[in-house]
Design a protein around this motif. Structure first.
Motif, PDB file in Angstrom:
ATOM      1  N   THR A   1       0.849  -1.186   0.000  1.00 44.21           N
ATOM      2  CA  THR A   1       0.000   0.000   0.000  1.00 44.21           C
ATOM      3  C   THR A   1       0.888   1.240   0.000  1.00 44.21           C
ATOM      4  OG1 THR A   1      -1.686  -1.193   1.251  1.00 44.21           O
ATOM      5  CG2 THR A   1      -1.835   1.211   1.237  1.00 44.21           C
ATOM      6  N   GLY A   2       0.470   2.235  -0.783  1.00 45.58           N
ATOM      7  CA  GLY A   2       1.253   3.463  -0.868  1.00 45.58           C
ATOM      8  C   GLY A   2       0.633   4.449  -1.829  1.00 45.58           C
ATOM      9  N   THR A   3       1.475   5.225  -2.505  1.00 38.94           N
ATOM     10  CA  THR A   3       1.004   6.201  -3.499  1.00 38.94           C
ATOM     11  C   THR A   3       1.920   6.152  -4.716  1.00 38.94           C
ATOM     12  OG1 THR A   3       2.340   7.962  -2.488  1.00 38.94           O
ATOM     13  CG2 THR A   3       0.060   7.749  -1.738  1.00 38.94           C
ATOM     14  N   GLY A   4       1.361   6.593  -5.865  1.00 34.04           N
ATOM     15  CA  GLY A   4       2.139   6.650  -7.096  1.00 34.04           C
ATOM     16  C   GLY A   4       2.557   5.292  -7.604  1.00 34.04           C
ATOM     17  N   LEU A   5       1.693   4.285  -7.415  1.00 31.60           N
ATOM     18  CA  LEU A   5       2.070   2.914  -7.778  1.00 31.60           C
ATOM     19  C   LEU A   5       1.534   2.481  -9.140  1.00 31.60           C
ATOM     20  CD1 LEU A   5       1.352   1.161  -4.333  1.00 31.60           C
ATOM     21  CD2 LEU A   5       3.423   2.351  -5.081  1.00 31.60           C
ATOM     22  N   SER A   6       0.680   3.279  -9.764  1.00 26.84           N
ATOM     23  CA  SER A   6      -0.037   2.818 -10.956  1.00 26.84           C
ATOM     24  C   SER A   6       0.870   2.509 -12.145  1.00 26.84           C
ATOM     25  CB  SER A   6      -1.096   3.839 -11.373  1.00 26.84           C
ATOM     26  OG  SER A   6      -0.497   5.089 -11.620  1.00 26.84           O
ATOM     27  N   GLY A   7       2.019   3.143 -12.234  1.00 29.81           N
ATOM     28  CA  GLY A   7       2.887   2.876 -13.380  1.00 29.81           C
ATOM     29  C   GLY A   7       3.985   1.880 -13.071  1.00 29.81           C
ATOM     30  N   ALA A   8       3.809   1.054 -12.055  1.00 29.97           N
ATOM     31  CA  ALA A   8       4.870   0.157 -11.609  1.00 29.97           C
ATOM     32  C   ALA A   8       5.394  -0.719 -12.736  1.00 29.97           C
ATOM     33  CB  ALA A   8       4.382  -0.719 -10.467  1.00 29.97           C
ATOM     34  N   THR A   9       6.706  -0.758 -12.830  1.00 29.00           N
ATOM     35  CA  THR A   9       7.356  -1.634 -13.821  1.00 29.00           C
ATOM     36  C   THR A   9       8.103  -2.775 -13.141  1.00 29.00           C
ATOM     37  OG1 THR A   9       9.286  -0.175 -13.774  1.00 29.00           O
ATOM     38  CG2 THR A   9       7.618   0.240 -15.474  1.00 29.00           C
ATOM     39  N   ALA A  10       8.299  -2.678 -11.823  1.00 31.33           N
ATOM     40  CA  ALA A  10       9.001  -3.749 -11.114  1.00 31.33           C
ATOM     41  C   ALA A  10       8.685  -3.684  -9.625  1.00 31.33           C
ATOM     42  CB  ALA A  10      10.510  -3.642 -11.318  1.00 31.33           C
ATOM     43  N   VAL A  11       8.647  -4.867  -9.019  1.00 33.32           N
ATOM     44  CA  VAL A  11       8.582  -4.995  -7.562  1.00 33.32           C
ATOM     45  C   VAL A  11       9.730  -5.910  -7.178  1.00 33.32           C
ATOM     46  CG1 VAL A  11       7.259  -5.834  -5.580  1.00 33.32           C
ATOM     47  CG2 VAL A  11       6.083  -4.671  -7.476  1.00 33.32           C
ATOM     48  N   ARG A  12      10.554  -5.487  -6.234  1.00 38.69           N
ATOM     49  CA  ARG A  12      11.724  -6.285  -5.868  1.00 38.69           C
ATOM     50  C   ARG A  12      11.741  -6.584  -4.371  1.00 38.69           C
ATOM     51  NH1 ARG A  12      13.710  -2.934  -9.938  1.00 38.69           N
ATOM     52  NH2 ARG A  12      14.678  -4.068 -11.681  1.00 38.69           N
TER      53      ARG A  12
ATOM     54  N   GLY B   1      14.476  -7.232  -1.918  1.00 31.94           N
ATOM     55  CA  GLY B   1      15.914  -7.091  -1.972  1.00 31.94           C
ATOM     56  C   GLY B   1      16.283  -6.797  -3.417  1.00 31.94           C
ATOM     57  N   SER B   2      17.168  -7.597  -3.988  1.00 33.72           N
ATOM     58  CA  SER B   2      17.523  -7.407  -5.403  1.00 33.72           C
ATOM     59  C   SER B   2      16.797  -8.391  -6.303  1.00 33.72           C
ATOM     60  CB  SER B   2      19.042  -7.595  -5.575  1.00 33.72           C
ATOM     61  OG  SER B   2      19.428  -8.907  -5.158  1.00 33.72           O
ATOM     62  N   THR B   3      15.910  -9.205  -5.721  1.00 34.34           N
ATOM     63  CA  THR B   3      15.224 -10.249  -6.502  1.00 34.34           C
ATOM     64  C   THR B   3      13.835  -9.797  -6.904  1.00 34.34           C
ATOM     65  OG1 THR B   3      16.407 -11.919  -5.209  1.00 34.34           O
ATOM     66  CG2 THR B   3      14.534 -12.667  -6.504  1.00 34.34           C
ATOM     67  N   PRO B   4      13.516  -9.878  -8.211  1.00 32.25           N
ATOM     68  CA  PRO B   4      12.170  -9.480  -8.650  1.00 32.25           C
ATOM     69  C   PRO B   4      11.103 -10.378  -8.040  1.00 32.25           C
ATOM     70  CG  PRO B   4      13.680  -9.643 -10.509  1.00 32.25           C
ATOM     71  CD  PRO B   4      14.386 -10.255  -9.338  1.00 32.25           C
ATOM     72  N   ALA B   5       9.934  -9.782  -7.775  1.00 27.99           N
ATOM     73  CA  ALA B   5       8.793 -10.583  -7.327  1.00 27.99           C
ATOM     74  C   ALA B   5       8.489 -11.647  -8.362  1.00 27.99           C
ATOM     75  CB  ALA B   5       7.583  -9.675  -7.122  1.00 27.99           C
ATOM     76  N   THR B   6       7.985 -12.773  -7.896  1.00 25.99           N
ATOM     77  CA  THR B   6       7.596 -13.832  -8.830  1.00 25.99           C
ATOM     78  C   THR B   6       6.559 -13.313  -9.807  1.00 25.99           C
ATOM     79  OG1 THR B   6       8.034 -15.507  -7.146  1.00 25.99           O
ATOM     80  CG2 THR B   6       6.628 -16.156  -8.982  1.00 25.99           C
ATOM     81  N   SER B   7       5.644 -12.496  -9.314  1.00 23.22           N
ATOM     82  CA  SER B   7       4.659 -11.808 -10.155  1.00 23.22           C
ATOM     83  C   SER B   7       4.074 -10.665  -9.339  1.00 23.22           C
ATOM     84  CB  SER B   7       3.536 -12.765 -10.601  1.00 23.22           C
ATOM     85  OG  SER B   7       2.801 -13.229  -9.480  1.00 23.22           O
ATOM     86  N   PHE B   8       3.444  -9.697 -10.019  1.00 23.93           N
ATOM     87  CA  PHE B   8       2.759  -8.632  -9.299  1.00 23.93           C
ATOM     88  C   PHE B   8       1.645  -8.085 -10.167  1.00 23.93           C
ATOM     89  CE2 PHE B   8       5.946  -6.258 -11.676  1.00 23.93           C
ATOM     90  CZ  PHE B   8       5.292  -5.098 -12.076  1.00 23.93           C
ATOM     91  N   THR B   9       0.647  -7.506  -9.471  1.00 23.62           N
ATOM     92  CA  THR B   9      -0.506  -6.912 -10.142  1.00 23.62           C
ATOM     93  C   THR B   9      -0.762  -5.537  -9.559  1.00 23.62           C
ATOM     94  OG1 THR B   9      -1.528  -9.074 -10.501  1.00 23.62           O
ATOM     95  CG2 THR B   9      -2.967  -7.161 -10.665  1.00 23.62           C
ATOM     96  N   VAL B  10      -0.835  -4.522 -10.446  1.00 25.24           N
ATOM     97  CA  VAL B  10      -1.167  -3.172  -9.992  1.00 25.24           C
ATOM     98  C   VAL B  10      -2.677  -3.092  -9.862  1.00 25.24           C
ATOM     99  CG1 VAL B  10      -1.074  -0.715 -10.494  1.00 25.24           C
ATOM    100  CG2 VAL B  10       0.859  -2.191 -11.115  1.00 25.24           C
ATOM    101  N   VAL B  11      -3.155  -3.005  -8.618  1.00 23.61           N
ATOM    102  CA  VAL B  11      -4.596  -2.945  -8.365  1.00 23.61           C
ATOM    103  C   VAL B  11      -5.106  -1.527  -8.561  1.00 23.61           C
ATOM    104  CG1 VAL B  11      -6.390  -3.344  -6.633  1.00 23.61           C
ATOM    105  CG2 VAL B  11      -4.388  -4.866  -6.737  1.00 23.61           C
ATOM    106  N   SER B  12      -4.337  -0.559  -8.074  1.00 26.95           N
ATOM    107  CA  SER B  12      -4.705   0.853  -8.206  1.00 26.95           C
ATOM    108  C   SER B  12      -3.461   1.685  -7.969  1.00 26.95           C
ATOM    109  CB  SER B  12      -5.791   1.225  -7.182  1.00 26.95           C
ATOM    110  OG  SER B  12      -5.262   1.169  -5.864  1.00 26.95           O
ATOM    111  N   ASP B  13      -3.612   2.988  -7.980  1.00 28.69           N
ATOM    112  CA  ASP B  13      -2.462   3.849  -7.745  1.00 28.69           C
ATOM    113  C   ASP B  13      -1.949   3.731  -6.312  1.00 28.69           C
ATOM    114  OD1 ASP B  13      -0.721   5.968  -8.892  1.00 28.69           O
ATOM    115  OD2 ASP B  13      -1.567   7.165  -7.243  1.00 28.69           O
TER     116      ASP B  13
END
Length: 400
Positions: free
Chosen positions: A88-99, A101-113
């Motif tokens: 949860t936070g702000t300014g998340l709608s254009g997310a290109t990566a979730v990490r 540590g240095s490891t990318p998330a297995t998957s992610f879904t932008v629910v809202s901003d």
């Protein structure tokens, strides 16, 4: 972005102001998809073909906000990955990566901003989770990888169907345990004593074996058939239901669910000894007691039974005899007066049982037996014991 128009099939360039698009694809003579290059302000987008340069359409660069994270739920998970978390936070709608540590998330879904759901990758220790958008990379939030718990033993291994007893679970990696279940039923409560011990209060259950499971952020551990629910014992009778104050006599307890008996009590006093004959029968040696009734109970891992009554009797006392003598040929009746004569089971006339009639707790009428002239002892036997003998004298017939 998608550019729509005519005569686009031969496009050789797409420009945002004077800057070429990062890339573009001619979809058809009327459509081009293009990736905007970096820029600022408002620019004219044009398409160049061998036929010339198109008119311009307006495109405005807007500064992308830097994403900010305020919470992560849950904030721990298994080292093997696979934990679904909500950011949860702000300014998340254009997310290109979730990490993580240095490891990318297995998957992610932008629910809202303001919200992203992500699946944690495998990892160890505590890492910072960040979100990257065109505006930059967010602050980090801590996520801890927890080791998978291992449940080794349960003690005690059985308890009442009513639940409510405390069971100690032993194992490893119990820190931050989130649930303890008996079968599919959650424990009434539990306390994490240490990383290797949990004390849990068993919930109610049905008779039989159930698995016990401990769940932590690191996963779950199940010990199959680790705990056995035992039905409470049920008593229907004690035979005989009376006995002497000194105890030492054996009684039979009848009922059900007796096979797991751990104690037999007469009032608050334990039986001298007992043996479980079957699930429906126990033989117990009665302890000493005082005059009057007491409750007999059986205790097992399933609880304590309903009570059945057992009565301690004082030994009978014969105070007087009338008449004190009679013919050696017998055939007459003798009245015994005393106390505790109501439950008389036998009257011994010179050691030989004779017929008798109980008139009351203080009077018994007996039939005198024939025998040699002279004194003979009469005693009364009840479940409370045998009376002190009284003397009756047989008198021979006179000779002339």
């Amino acid at each position: 972005m998608t550019l729509t128009g005519t005569g686009l099939s031969g496009a050789t360039a797409v420009r945002f102001g004077s800057t070429p698009a990062a890339s573009f694809t001619v979809v058809s003579d009327t459509q081009i998809s293009a990736v905007a290059p970096a820029g600022t302000g408002t620019v004219q987008v044009t398409v160049v073909t061998p036929g010339g340069t198109s008119n311009g359409v307006t495109f405005t660069y807007v500064a992308a906000p830097v994403p900010s994270l305020s919470s992560i739920t849950p904030n721990s998970g298994a080292t093997t990955g696979g934990t679904a978390v909500t950011l949860t936070g702000t300014g998340l709608s254009g997310a290109t990566a979730v990490r993580f540590g240095s490891t990318p998330a297995t998957s992610f879904t932008v629910v809202s901003d303001t919200q992203i759901t992500a699946v944690a990758p495998p990892g160890t220790g505590t890492v910072q989770v960040t979100v990257t958008t065109p505006g930059g990379t967010s602050n980090g939030l801590s996520f801890t990888y927890a080791a998978t718990p291992t449940l080794i033993s349960v003690s005690p291994t059985q308890g009442p169907t009513a639940g409510g007893n405390t069971v100690t679970l032993t194992g490893t990696n119990f820190t931050s345990a989130s649930s303890v279940t008996f079968g599919a039923t959650p424990a009434l409560s539990f306390t994490v004593v240490s990383s290797t011990r949990i004390d849990a209060v068993a919930p109610p259950g049905t008779a039989g074996a159930v698995a016990v499971t401990v769940t932590t952020p690191g996963g779950s551990s199940t010990l199959p058939s680790a705990y056995f629910y035992v039905s409470a014992p049920l008593l229907t009778a004690v035979t005989p239901a009376v006995g002497p104050l000194a105890g030492g006599n054996t009684v039979t307890l009848s009922g059900s669910h007796l096979i797991e008996a751990t104690a037999v009590r007469f009032g608050s006093t334990p039986a001298v000894s007992f043996s479980v004959v079957s699930d429906a029968q126990i033989n117990a040696v009665v302890p000493a007691g005082v005059v009057g009734p007491v409750n007999v109970t059986v205790t097992s891992a399933g609880g304590t039974s309903n009570p059945v009554s057992y009565t301690y009797l004082a030994a009978p006392v014969v105070i007087a005899i009338s008449p004190t003598q009679g013919p050696a040929a017998g055939g007459n009746t003798v009245t015994l007066t005393g106390t505790g004569l109501g439950p008389t089971t036998q009257v011994l006339f010179g050691g030989t049982p004779t017929s008798f009639t109980v008139v009351s707790d203080t009077h018994v009428v007996v039939d005198a037996l024939s025998g040699a002239p002279g004194p003979v002892n009469i005693s009364v036997v009840t479940p409370g014991g045998t009376s002190t003998p009284v003397v009756y004298t047989r008198v021979g017939s006179p000779n002339v």
